[in-house]
Design a protein around this motif. Structure first.
Motif, PDB file in Angstrom:
ATOM      1  N   THR B 304      10.721  -4.781  -5.872  1.00  0.00           N
ATOM      2  CA  THR B 304       9.608  -4.070  -5.236  1.00  0.00           C
ATOM      3  C   THR B 304       8.280  -4.439  -5.895  1.00  0.00           C
ATOM      4  OG1 THR B 304      11.074  -2.229  -4.722  1.00  0.00           O
ATOM      5  CG2 THR B 304       8.706  -1.772  -4.670  1.00  0.00           C
ATOM      6  N   ARG B 305       8.273  -4.469  -7.225  1.00  0.00           N
ATOM      7  CA  ARG B 305       7.024  -4.738  -7.950  1.00  0.00           C
ATOM      8  C   ARG B 305       6.515  -6.153  -7.656  1.00  0.00           C
ATOM      9  NH1 ARG B 305       6.008  -6.343 -13.594  1.00  0.00           N
ATOM     10  NH2 ARG B 305       3.901  -5.659 -14.171  1.00  0.00           N
ATOM     11  N   LEU B 306       7.413  -7.130  -7.589  1.00  0.00           N
ATOM     12  CA  LEU B 306       6.986  -8.501  -7.316  1.00  0.00           C
ATOM     13  C   LEU B 306       6.317  -8.602  -5.936  1.00  0.00           C
ATOM     14  CD1 LEU B 306       9.890 -10.577  -8.888  1.00  0.00           C
ATOM     15  CD2 LEU B 306       7.443 -10.857  -9.387  1.00  0.00           C
ATOM     16  N   LEU B 307       6.863  -7.890  -4.957  1.00  0.00           N
ATOM     17  CA  LEU B 307       6.251  -7.927  -3.618  1.00  0.00           C
ATOM     18  C   LEU B 307       4.883  -7.253  -3.628  1.00  0.00           C
ATOM     19  CD1 LEU B 307       9.332  -7.208  -1.333  1.00  0.00           C
ATOM     20  CD2 LEU B 307       8.159  -9.385  -1.671  1.00  0.00           C
ATOM     21  N   LEU B 308       4.786  -6.106  -4.312  1.00  0.00           N
ATOM     22  CA  LEU B 308       3.502  -5.397  -4.371  1.00  0.00           C
ATOM     23  C   LEU B 308       2.447  -6.261  -5.063  1.00  0.00           C
ATOM     24  CD1 LEU B 308       4.750  -1.793  -5.307  1.00  0.00           C
ATOM     25  CD2 LEU B 308       3.724  -2.480  -3.120  1.00  0.00           C
ATOM     26  N   MET B 309       2.840  -6.941  -6.118  1.00  0.00           N
ATOM     27  CA  MET B 309       1.868  -7.752  -6.858  1.00  0.00           C
ATOM     28  C   MET B 309       1.512  -9.031  -6.109  1.00  0.00           C
ATOM     29  SD  MET B 309       2.384  -7.211 -10.876  1.00  0.00           S
ATOM     30  CE  MET B 309       3.837  -8.200 -11.018  1.00  0.00           C
ATOM     31  N   SER B 310       2.417  -9.474  -5.242  1.00  0.00           N
ATOM     32  CA  SER B 310       2.180 -10.714  -4.504  1.00  0.00           C
ATOM     33  C   SER B 310       1.480 -10.458  -3.175  1.00  0.00           C
ATOM     34  CB  SER B 310       3.510 -11.438  -4.255  1.00  0.00           C
ATOM     35  OG  SER B 310       4.214 -11.607  -5.467  1.00  0.00           O
ATOM     36  N   GLY B 311       1.288  -9.189  -2.831  1.00  0.00           N
ATOM     37  CA  GLY B 311       0.622  -8.862  -1.576  1.00  0.00           C
ATOM     38  C   GLY B 311       1.433  -9.240  -0.349  1.00  0.00           C
ATOM     39  N   LEU B 439       2.038   0.691  -7.396  1.00  0.00           N
ATOM     40  CA  LEU B 439       1.562   0.136  -8.659  1.00  0.00           C
ATOM     41  C   LEU B 439       0.724   1.185  -9.394  1.00  0.00           C
ATOM     42  CD1 LEU B 439       0.594  -3.486  -7.547  1.00  0.00           C
ATOM     43  CD2 LEU B 439       2.647  -2.753  -8.777  1.00  0.00           C
ATOM     44  N   ASP B 440       0.910   1.261 -10.695  1.00  0.00           N
ATOM     45  CA  ASP B 440       0.184   2.257 -11.487  1.00  0.00           C
ATOM     46  C   ASP B 440      -1.275   1.833 -11.669  1.00  0.00           C
ATOM     47  OD1 ASP B 440       0.917   4.706 -13.444  1.00  0.00           O
ATOM     48  OD2 ASP B 440      -0.703   3.488 -14.307  1.00  0.00           O
ATOM     49  N   PRO B 441      -2.203   2.783 -11.532  1.00  0.00           N
ATOM     50  CA  PRO B 441      -3.617   2.415 -11.656  1.00  0.00           C
ATOM     51  C   PRO B 441      -4.078   2.233 -13.105  1.00  0.00           C
ATOM     52  CG  PRO B 441      -3.385   4.761 -11.193  1.00  0.00           C
ATOM     53  CD  PRO B 441      -2.006   4.186 -11.143  1.00  0.00           C
ATOM     54  N   THR B 442      -3.307   2.677 -14.078  1.00  0.00           N
ATOM     55  CA  THR B 442      -3.769   2.706 -15.470  1.00  0.00           C
ATOM     56  C   THR B 442      -2.992   1.767 -16.392  1.00  0.00           C
ATOM     57  OG1 THR B 442      -4.312   5.028 -15.146  1.00  0.00           O
ATOM     58  CG2 THR B 442      -4.273   4.229 -17.426  1.00  0.00           C
ATOM     59  N   TYR B 443      -1.671   1.897 -16.371  1.00  0.00           N
ATOM     60  CA  TYR B 443      -0.862   1.227 -17.391  1.00  0.00           C
ATOM     61  C   TYR B 443      -0.492  -0.200 -16.980  1.00  0.00           C
ATOM     62  CZ  TYR B 443      -0.545   5.774 -19.632  1.00  0.00           C
ATOM     63  OH  TYR B 443      -0.848   6.947 -20.260  1.00  0.00           O
ATOM     64  N   LYS B 444      -0.553  -1.114 -17.971  1.00  0.00           N
ATOM     65  CA  LYS B 444      -0.334  -2.546 -17.714  1.00  0.00           C
ATOM     66  C   LYS B 444       0.854  -3.094 -18.518  1.00  0.00           C
ATOM     67  CE  LYS B 444      -4.592  -3.014 -15.758  1.00  0.00           C
ATOM     68  NZ  LYS B 444      -4.579  -2.035 -14.657  1.00  0.00           N
ATOM     69  N   ASP B 445       1.408  -4.194 -18.023  1.00  0.00           N
ATOM     70  CA  ASP B 445       2.477  -4.865 -18.777  1.00  0.00           C
ATOM     71  C   ASP B 445       1.855  -5.829 -19.801  1.00  0.00           C
ATOM     72  OD1 ASP B 445       1.713  -7.169 -17.451  1.00  0.00           O
ATOM     73  OD2 ASP B 445       3.540  -7.347 -16.244  1.00  0.00           O
ATOM     74  N   ALA B 446       2.718  -6.599 -20.482  1.00  0.00           N
ATOM     75  CA  ALA B 446       2.243  -7.482 -21.544  1.00  0.00           C
ATOM     76  C   ALA B 446       1.333  -8.589 -21.022  1.00  0.00           C
ATOM     77  CB  ALA B 446       3.436  -8.082 -22.288  1.00  0.00           C
ATOM     78  N   PHE B 447       1.396  -8.854 -19.704  1.00  0.00           N
ATOM     79  CA  PHE B 447       0.541  -9.897 -19.126  1.00  0.00           C
ATOM     80  C   PHE B 447      -0.761  -9.317 -18.568  1.00  0.00           C
ATOM     81  CE2 PHE B 447       5.032 -10.972 -18.244  1.00  0.00           C
ATOM     82  CZ  PHE B 447       5.147 -12.105 -19.024  1.00  0.00           C
ATOM     83  N   GLY B 448      -0.880  -7.995 -18.568  1.00  0.00           N
ATOM     84  CA  GLY B 448      -2.061  -7.365 -17.998  1.00  0.00           C
ATOM     85  C   GLY B 448      -1.898  -6.959 -16.541  1.00  0.00           C
ATOM     86  N   ASP B 449      -0.696  -7.105 -15.991  1.00  0.00           N
ATOM     87  CA  ASP B 449      -0.422  -6.672 -14.612  1.00  0.00           C
ATOM     88  C   ASP B 449      -0.038  -5.198 -14.584  1.00  0.00           C
ATOM     89  OD1 ASP B 449      -0.861  -9.049 -13.231  1.00  0.00           O
ATOM     90  OD2 ASP B 449       1.162  -9.785 -13.681  1.00  0.00           O
ATOM     91  N   PRO B 450      -0.338  -4.502 -13.479  1.00  0.00           N
ATOM     92  CA  PRO B 450       0.015  -3.079 -13.414  1.00  0.00           C
ATOM     93  C   PRO B 450       1.520  -2.843 -13.469  1.00  0.00           C
ATOM     94  CG  PRO B 450      -0.892  -3.859 -11.318  1.00  0.00           C
ATOM     95  CD  PRO B 450      -1.077  -4.965 -12.304  1.00  0.00           C
ATOM     96  N   LEU B 451       1.894  -1.758 -14.125  1.00  0.00           N
ATOM     97  CA  LEU B 451       3.303  -1.348 -14.125  1.00  0.00           C
ATOM     98  C   LEU B 451       3.653  -0.755 -12.761  1.00  0.00           C
ATOM     99  CD1 LEU B 451       3.697   0.496 -17.571  1.00  0.00           C
ATOM    100  CD2 LEU B 451       4.099  -1.922 -17.042  1.00  0.00           C
ATOM    101  N   LEU B 452       4.935  -0.760 -12.458  1.00  0.00           N
ATOM    102  CA  LEU B 452       5.408  -0.066 -11.263  1.00  0.00           C
ATOM    103  C   LEU B 452       5.382   1.436 -11.548  1.00  0.00           C
ATOM    104  CD1 LEU B 452       6.740  -0.806  -8.452  1.00  0.00           C
ATOM    105  CD2 LEU B 452       8.888  -0.156  -9.534  1.00  0.00           C
ATOM    106  N   ARG B 453       4.967   2.206 -10.548  1.00  0.00           N
ATOM    107  CA  ARG B 453       4.920   3.666 -10.708  1.00  0.00           C
ATOM    108  C   ARG B 453       5.964   4.313  -9.793  1.00  0.00           C
ATOM    109  NH1 ARG B 453      -0.653   6.785  -9.480  1.00  0.00           N
ATOM    110  NH2 ARG B 453      -0.326   5.865  -7.419  1.00  0.00           N
ATOM    111  N   VAL B 454       6.780   5.180 -10.368  1.00  0.00           N
ATOM    112  CA  VAL B 454       7.766   5.933  -9.593  1.00  0.00           C
ATOM    113  C   VAL B 454       7.240   7.347  -9.376  1.00  0.00           C
ATOM    114  CG1 VAL B 454      10.102   6.884  -9.529  1.00  0.00           C
ATOM    115  CG2 VAL B 454       9.702   4.633 -10.559  1.00  0.00           C
ATOM    116  N   THR B 455       7.281   7.797  -8.132  1.00  0.00           N
ATOM    117  CA  THR B 455       6.987   9.200  -7.829  1.00  0.00           C
ATOM    118  C   THR B 455       8.259   9.777  -7.223  1.00  0.00           C
ATOM    119  OG1 THR B 455       4.693   8.589  -7.371  1.00  0.00           O
ATOM    120  CG2 THR B 455       5.426  10.757  -6.611  1.00  0.00           C
ATOM    121  N   ASN B 456       8.847  10.741  -7.903  1.00  0.00           N
ATOM    122  CA  ASN B 456      10.174  11.209  -7.486  1.00  0.00           C
ATOM    123  C   ASN B 456      10.360  12.678  -7.827  1.00  0.00           C
ATOM    124  OD1 ASN B 456      12.948  10.669  -6.531  1.00  0.00           O
ATOM    125  ND2 ASN B 456      13.527  11.126  -8.635  1.00  0.00           N
TER     126      ASN B 456
END
Lengths: 261, 577
Positions: B304-311, B439-456
């Motif tokens: 899911t995250r790869l698709l969100l980041m790839s648009g 995608l999370d608006p605040t927290y980033k991974d080691a490359f500077g990309d947004p983390l995936l955000r779960v709302t559950n």
């Protein structure tokens, strides 16, 4: 081994032979009934012989002796006082009793010392980027402190509470008084810097249990006594021939150093 | 700028059952396949002698390194999500074979009910039983159509089992006989029978005899050594990709495995995927791997995250309920696997012996067989007992009311170490409009990309079905004769602990591009040469463990990809709306 202990161990061995099928609670009562007082100085020979024989395990190891009190050297804790507080605390969490040794004898404080000096203590594989929020209001790990620093802050906070309340350091007060302080931390009632006292206590409890039961190669679970107390046989290659047994199958424990190729 | 590599037929992200099966099938069919694995290369050699509870189970040695990437988690849209920071709270597999290496091996086919869940509920209980706010829908394929893929995967994996007396039709029996029936499992079965249920041995990827699969891979006989879930197998006796599909792919000569290859983007020209950008984690070099077909066969969350980041694909927006990427997120969390624990004062069991999938169960209360006309919930669940082989750090049950440390705790935890059994319920989990991934608006991974955000968050449906399951488990435990029975409490809310590695949705399959991201070949509606394989395709979480369905979906996708390459393009299935 003192003469007294030898006699007692020998008496116990005789009784044990007569009670081969006694296990679990039965065994515990059995030890109790001998009238043997297991408080005070704990010698390796006593437990090594008594419990091991009782589990029909290998004979008492000859390299444990009363001088071997489990003393080792520290690589994480600089201040001895922090370590003294830790020792007192883990012994309350996992005390010596009729079943066998407590956390200190098992080497738990040194296990924790080594773990905190390594990847786990440094949160090497955890996400430690900010912003850090809700540090005190959540069960989740949201502290900016790594586990090593959290442990130091927590132990010092417990010591401060003890000094304030009893005018004595944590490791100098009575066991029941120590329990009260531990309980207050467990329930998150005490304040400490950088983390909730609840999360500190959970870390302390978790690492105490780990030190009692992890493979001895990590520095705790001395002589595999943590495993022997619960009749856990360690890393064994196969149970395929025993697993359908109606009876509980007792086996001598082995450790990874006996197992790994 | 990433270094551009020579084009290949197929690039696959991930090497678990999803990426592994697809790689093997396409390499066998003669296509040049490159697989990208973010972790290390592993084989059985890496796990020989690895019987170390602290390292594997407590320290999560073969799990994802969260210092590089994690997720953030919250319960509702008006909260700020916090990162899931420690490995104690997060479990996703890493290294060759992915989560399919540390898995337990319990293997279930989903019942026909799951595939056509909305139609079935409407048919059985009426249209107004579909709860408001649920995104419940059919999967777009029936069990009968899907059965052959289950059959194929079970043969690859050498699944060892006996037929569920209430199970759906099978085209062939399990390839290997069931696991052993131990005294504790027998006790469970006898109690279940007395209550009128139909218990059977859980089918297992802990293989019960030396077995050669259709690809010629040999899986060894399980020794019930107990170091199974969380571990790689010491003996090559737990079926996983590193003893099956990965070596199968490698033997073809058409397969190239690149480890330490961290996928960061799928490149996309607006119509088709053109390749994958990844980082070599050893050298730091970034590469672009062009391919005719791109397969995302990574973990649910990573797909899911790869698709969100790839648009690629329209991200799901919970306010408008439009969009598909991140939609229909479900999982088995702290409100599933609840039940009853029994303490036996006069009985001891060999609880330190076992295997990940060694256990017994019955299907009488699953969604397929339960009658929901009078219940305050929909769907049902499996009732299970397991004999994993309990190691001492992580198994210290004590009766309720016992302090959690100190003299009394030690006494009781030692006494009950071999005298306690647990029966639990695995309910189906329905999808809701408010449970999703973005995608999370605040927290980033080691490359500077947004983390995936779960709302559950949980609903009354979740709480009520859990309550029902606990009650049923308690009845079984009473029949089993435990002296003390403690039942689990139903949590009010999600605790944000991701410990079971059972999460689904985000890139779901279906027939309508308005509500699904991929068709039932797992081909993206918005990019015909991009296939997204894994539990990410499941529109809801069935009431059994997911792995067999993940494996079967991978065979289905592989068939589709081969068809796509042969036919020279086009959507394999047209939208049906």
């Amino acid at each position: 081994m003192t003469e007294k202990n030898t006699n007692q161990a020998s008496d116990m061995k005789k009784k044990q032979d007569a009670q081969q099928e006694v296990d679990g609670l039965g065994r515990r009562k059995f030890i109790k009934n001998t009238g043997l007082v297991l408080g005070g100085v704990i010698g390796g020979s006593l437990f090594g012989g008594l419990i091991t024989n009782n589990l029909k395990s290998e004979p008492a190891s000859t390299d444990t002796n009363e001088e071997n009190d489990g003393k080792d050297a520290r690589i994480f804790f600089n201040r001895k006082e922090d370590f003294d507080v830790l020792k007192a605390a883990v012994e309350r969490i996992y005390p010596e009793d009729d079943n066998g040794p407590g956390a200190i004898w098992l080497g738990v404080p040194y296990f924790i010392d080594r773990q905190l000096a390594g990847e786990f203590g440094q949160n090497g594989k955890d996400y430690m980027q900010g912003p850090f929020k809700d540090i005190h209001n959540t069960e989740r790990y949201q502290s900016r402190l790594n586990r090593g620093d959290m442990m130091l802050e927590g132990l010092r906070a417990m010591n401060q509470v003890s000094l304030k309340k009893h005018d004595k350091r944590f490791h100098e007060i009575e066991g029941e008084q120590q329990d009260e302080i531990l309980k207050a931390f467990e329930e998150g009632k005490e304040k400490m810097r950088g983390a909730s006292s609840k999360s500190f206590f959970q870390l302390l409890r978790q690492m105490t249990i780990e030190g009692a039961y992890a493979d001895p190669l990590y520095g705790g679970n001395r002589d595999m006594m943590g495993w022997k107390m619960r009749e856990f046989p360690g890393p064994r290659p196969a149970y395929i021939n025993d697993i359908e047994s109606e009876e509980f199958v007792k086996q001598d424990p082995i450790s990874l150093k006996d197992y790994q190729p | 700028m990433p270094k551009k590599l020579e084009k290949v037929d197929v690039v696959v992200v991930g090497t678990g059952w999803s990426g592994g099966v697809v790689s093997a099938e396409l390499a066998k069919a003669g296509y040049k396949v490159v697989a990208l694995e973010r972790g290390e290369e592993k084989s059985t050699n890496d796990y020989i002698g690895a019987k170390d509870e602290l390292r594997y189970m407590s320290r999560k040695y073969i799990m994802q390194d969260l210092s590089i990437e994690t997720i953030t988690s919250r319960t509702s849209m008006d909260e700020t999500a916090l990162p899931v920071r420690t490995q104690d709270e997060m479990m996703v597999g890493n290294h060759l074979g992915g989560s399919s290496v540390h898995w337990a091996g319990a293997t279930y086919r989903y019942n026909p009910f799951e595939f056509e869940i909305r139609s079935e509920i409407e048919k059985r209980y009426g249209k107004d039983r579909i709860p408001e706010g649920s995104l419940l829908r059919d999967w777009g394929i029936s069990y009968d159509e899907f059965e052959k893929y289950y059959d194929r995967w079970e043969k690859t994996a050498g699944i060892s089992g006996e037929e569920d007396p209430l199970g759906a039709k099978r085209s062939s029996p399990y390839p290997n006989p069931p696991t052993v029936e131990t005294p504790n499992l027998r006790l469970f079965k006898e109690a279940a029978k007395e209550l009128g249920y139909h218990p059977f041995q859980i089918s297992s990827a802990n293989v019960t005899q030396t077995y050669e699969n259709p690809d010629g891979e040999v899986i060894n006989q399980c020794q019930y050594c107990s170091y199974c879930t969380h571990y790689g197998c010491d003996f090559g006796a737990k079926s996983d990709p590193i003893v099956t599909v990965i070596p199968t792919a490698q033997k073809t000569g058409n397969f190239e495995l690149r480890t330490h290859a961290y996928a960061r983007r799928v490149t996309y020209d607006g119509k088709k995927a053109t390749g994958v950008i990844y980082v070599d984690m050893i050298t730091g070099q970034e590469y672009e791997q062009p391919a005719d077909v791109v397969v995302l066969g990574a973990f649910t969350l990573a797909n899911t995250r790869l698709l969100l980041m790839s648009g690629i694909g329209e991200p799901y927006n919970p306010k408008t309920k439009k969009g598909v990427i991140g939609r229909n997120f479900t999982g088995q969390f702290n409100i599933t696997f609840l039940g009853a624990r029994g303490f036996f004062n006069d009985k001891k069991f060999n609880l330190h012996m076992g295997g990940g999938a060694l256990g017994a169960t019955f299907s009488d209360l699953t969604g397929e067989h339960i009658d929901n006309s009078e219940t305050d919930f929909l769907h049902g669940g499996g009732v299970e007992i397991r004999q994993y082989g309990d190691a001492p750090i992580n198994n210290n049950p004590v009766p309720k009311g016992t302090p959690s440390w100190g003299k009394e705790w030690k006494e009781k935890s030692l006494f009950y170490a071999n005298r306690s059994l647990n029966v639990w319920f695995t309910p189906g989990v329905l999808p809701w409009w408010h449970n999703y991934l973005d995608l999370d608006p605040t927290y980033k991974d080691a490359f500077g990309d947004p983390l995936l955000r779960v709302t559950n968050k949980y609903t009354d449906q979740d709480r009520n079905i859990a309550k029902f399951g606990i009650e049923k488990c308690k009845e079984v435990m009473e029949k089993m004769g435990a002296d003390i029975i403690d039942v689990d409490e139903v949590p009010e809310e999600f605790d944000h602990v991701y410990n079971g590695a059972h999460y689904a949705g985000g890139v779901t399959m279906g027939t309508d591009p308005e509500t699904s991201a991929v068709n039932t070949y797992l081909q993206m509606w918005d990019a015909e040469n991009l296939f997204v394989v894994g539990a990410s395709a499941m529109p809801h979480f069935g009431d059994r463990h997911p792995t067999a369905t993940v494996g079967a979906l991978a065979y289905r996708a592989a068939e589709g990809i081969e068809k796509y390459l042969k036919e020279g393009g086009g959507l394999l299935l047209k939208p049906e709306k």
